[in-house]
Design a protein around this motif. Sequence first.
Motif, short mmCIF file in Angstrom:
data_model
loop_
_atom_site.label_atom_id
_atom_site.label_comp_id
_atom_site.label_asym_id
_atom_site.label_seq_id
_atom_site.Cartn_x
_atom_site.Cartn_y
_atom_site.Cartn_z
N SER A 64 30.22 101.35 87.61
CA SER A 64 30.42 100.44 88.73
C SER A 64 31.57 100.95 89.60
CB SER A 64 30.74 99.03 88.25
OG SER A 64 29.66 98.48 87.53
N VAL A 65 31.59 100.47 90.84
CA VAL A 65 32.64 100.83 91.79
C VAL A 65 33.28 99.54 92.29
CG1 VAL A 65 33.21 101.90 94.00
CG2 VAL A 65 31.48 102.94 92.52
N VAL A 66 34.61 99.48 92.24
CA VAL A 66 35.37 98.36 92.77
C VAL A 66 36.25 98.88 93.89
CG1 VAL A 66 37.06 96.54 92.29
CG2 VAL A 66 35.41 97.21 90.53
N THR A 67 36.15 98.31 95.09
CA THR A 67 37.07 98.72 96.14
C THR A 67 38.44 98.10 95.89
OG1 THR A 67 36.58 96.87 97.62
CG2 THR A 67 35.16 98.82 97.79
N GLY A 68 39.48 98.89 96.17
CA GLY A 68 40.84 98.36 96.07
C GLY A 68 41.26 97.93 94.69
N ALA A 69 40.88 98.69 93.66
CA ALA A 69 41.24 98.31 92.29
C ALA A 69 42.73 98.42 92.01
CB ALA A 69 40.46 99.17 91.28
N PHE A 70 43.47 99.08 92.89
CA PHE A 70 44.92 99.18 92.71
C PHE A 70 45.65 98.14 93.56
CE2 PHE A 70 44.15 104.01 92.05
CZ PHE A 70 43.59 103.76 90.83
N GLY A 71 44.88 97.25 94.20
CA GLY A 71 45.47 96.22 95.04
C GLY A 71 45.51 94.88 94.34
N TYR A 72 45.08 93.83 95.03
CA TYR A 72 45.22 92.47 94.50
C TYR A 72 43.94 91.98 93.80
CZ TYR A 72 45.91 87.40 94.48
OH TYR A 72 45.99 86.08 94.12
N SER A 73 43.00 91.43 94.55
CA SER A 73 41.81 90.88 93.90
C SER A 73 40.98 91.95 93.20
CB SER A 73 40.94 90.13 94.92
OG SER A 73 40.59 90.97 96.00
N GLY A 74 40.94 93.15 93.78
CA GLY A 74 40.21 94.24 93.14
C GLY A 74 40.74 94.59 91.77
N LYS A 75 42.04 94.44 91.60
CA LYS A 75 42.67 94.73 90.30
C LYS A 75 42.16 93.80 89.22
CE LYS A 75 46.89 93.37 89.73
NZ LYS A 75 48.37 93.30 89.88
N TYR A 76 42.04 92.51 89.55
CA TYR A 76 41.60 91.53 88.56
C TYR A 76 40.11 91.70 88.23
CZ TYR A 76 46.10 89.26 88.93
OH TYR A 76 47.44 88.99 88.87
N ILE A 77 39.32 92.05 89.23
CA ILE A 77 37.91 92.35 88.96
C ILE A 77 37.81 93.56 88.04
CG2 ILE A 77 35.75 93.11 90.00
CD1 ILE A 77 36.55 91.49 92.50
N ALA A 78 38.59 94.59 88.34
CA ALA A 78 38.57 95.81 87.52
C ALA A 78 38.98 95.52 86.09
CB ALA A 78 39.48 96.87 88.14
N ARG A 79 40.00 94.71 85.90
CA ARG A 79 40.44 94.36 84.54
C ARG A 79 39.30 93.78 83.71
NH1 ARG A 79 46.06 90.93 85.05
NH2 ARG A 79 47.49 92.61 85.69
N LYS A 80 38.58 92.84 84.31
CA LYS A 80 37.53 92.15 83.57
C LYS A 80 36.35 93.07 83.30
CE LYS A 80 40.18 88.89 83.29
NZ LYS A 80 40.86 88.72 81.98
N LEU A 81 36.04 93.94 84.22
CA LEU A 81 34.96 94.89 83.98
C LEU A 81 35.34 95.89 82.90
CD1 LEU A 81 33.80 95.52 87.65
CD2 LEU A 81 32.54 94.30 85.87
N LEU A 82 36.59 96.30 82.87
CA LEU A 82 37.05 97.18 81.79
C LEU A 82 37.01 96.47 80.45
CD1 LEU A 82 40.05 98.99 83.53
CD2 LEU A 82 37.86 100.01 82.88
N ASP A 83 37.26 95.16 80.45
CA ASP A 83 37.12 94.38 79.22
C ASP A 83 35.69 94.43 78.70
OD1 ASP A 83 39.75 93.66 79.12
OD2 ASP A 83 39.46 91.63 79.91
N CYS A 84 34.74 94.62 79.60
CA CYS A 84 33.33 94.75 79.23
C CYS A 84 32.96 96.21 78.95
CB CYS A 84 32.44 94.20 80.33
SG CYS A 84 32.50 92.42 80.53
N ASN A 85 33.96 97.09 78.89
CA ASN A 85 33.74 98.52 78.66
C ASN A 85 32.87 99.16 79.72
OD1 ASN A 85 35.33 98.95 76.34
ND2 ASN A 85 33.74 98.09 75.03
N GLN A 86 33.00 98.67 80.95
CA GLN A 86 32.34 99.32 82.08
C GLN A 86 33.10 100.58 82.46
OE1 GLN A 86 29.93 98.12 84.86
NE2 GLN A 86 28.93 97.20 83.11
N THR A 87 32.37 101.61 82.85
CA THR A 87 32.97 102.80 83.45
C THR A 87 33.18 102.50 84.93
OG1 THR A 87 31.88 104.28 81.90
CG2 THR A 87 32.69 105.25 83.95
N LEU A 88 34.42 102.68 85.41
CA LEU A 88 34.76 102.27 86.77
C LEU A 88 35.30 103.41 87.60
CD1 LEU A 88 36.59 98.82 86.41
CD2 LEU A 88 34.20 99.26 86.95
#
Length: 222
Positions: A64-88
């Motif tokens: 999956s691709v998350v825009t702005g994963a080093f920013g604000y809302s994108g960071k929280y989305i990325a955290r949860k996807l990583l909790d699901c062992n998604q490759t990001l």
Amino acid sequence: ARFNNSLDAAVQRRRPVSLHPPSRACLAEFSTFFHWWNAPGSYHVSTAQPALRNKMPSQKTNFSVVTGAFGYSGKYIARKLLDCNQTLFTLTGHPNRSNEFGGRIQALPFNFNQPESLANSLQGADTLYNTYWVRFNHGGQTFAQAVENTKSLFQAAKSAGVGRIVHISITNPAITSKLPYFHNKALLEAFLQQLGVPFGIVRPTVVFGKEDILINNIAYLL
């Protein structure tokens, strides 16, 4: 629909289990506050009901691709996807920004003005989570430019064969609105709906937390 805390805290109430590859149960937990239903050839998301209806689109990859994963809302989305062992991967305007992920997310530049390069960055992705936007017109960052950049991003996703686009919008966007934020969000929703790619649209009234600017500034003034 209102998120009464940051996206992190909201999803934390039903924390996804960590499985590999990511299970439907894990992704369903991630979508706890999204109400999914079938539209012709597409998916739409509303935060009005905390229920998952129908089946989510079938996964073709674990990428999956998350825009702005080093920013604000994108960071929280990325955290949860990583909790699901998604490759990001993340698309960002600041690929060298320090972050908490320790190399678990590869950063690539947006390249809005290079459509082929942008499409190559998305090649093979199952889902694109788009948080890209601007708060207000400032210098070279304008709503008009943000709309064109996002259209380029969505078109690149289509060209790359991305399985689904999840787009963060706003409550009650309207093309007839005199408020640029809401007017331009509506333009993007209309573009996404006719793009021909399965999609989800998330319409929060506000997302806030410790890094938020708007609500924290209001609280400071009070």
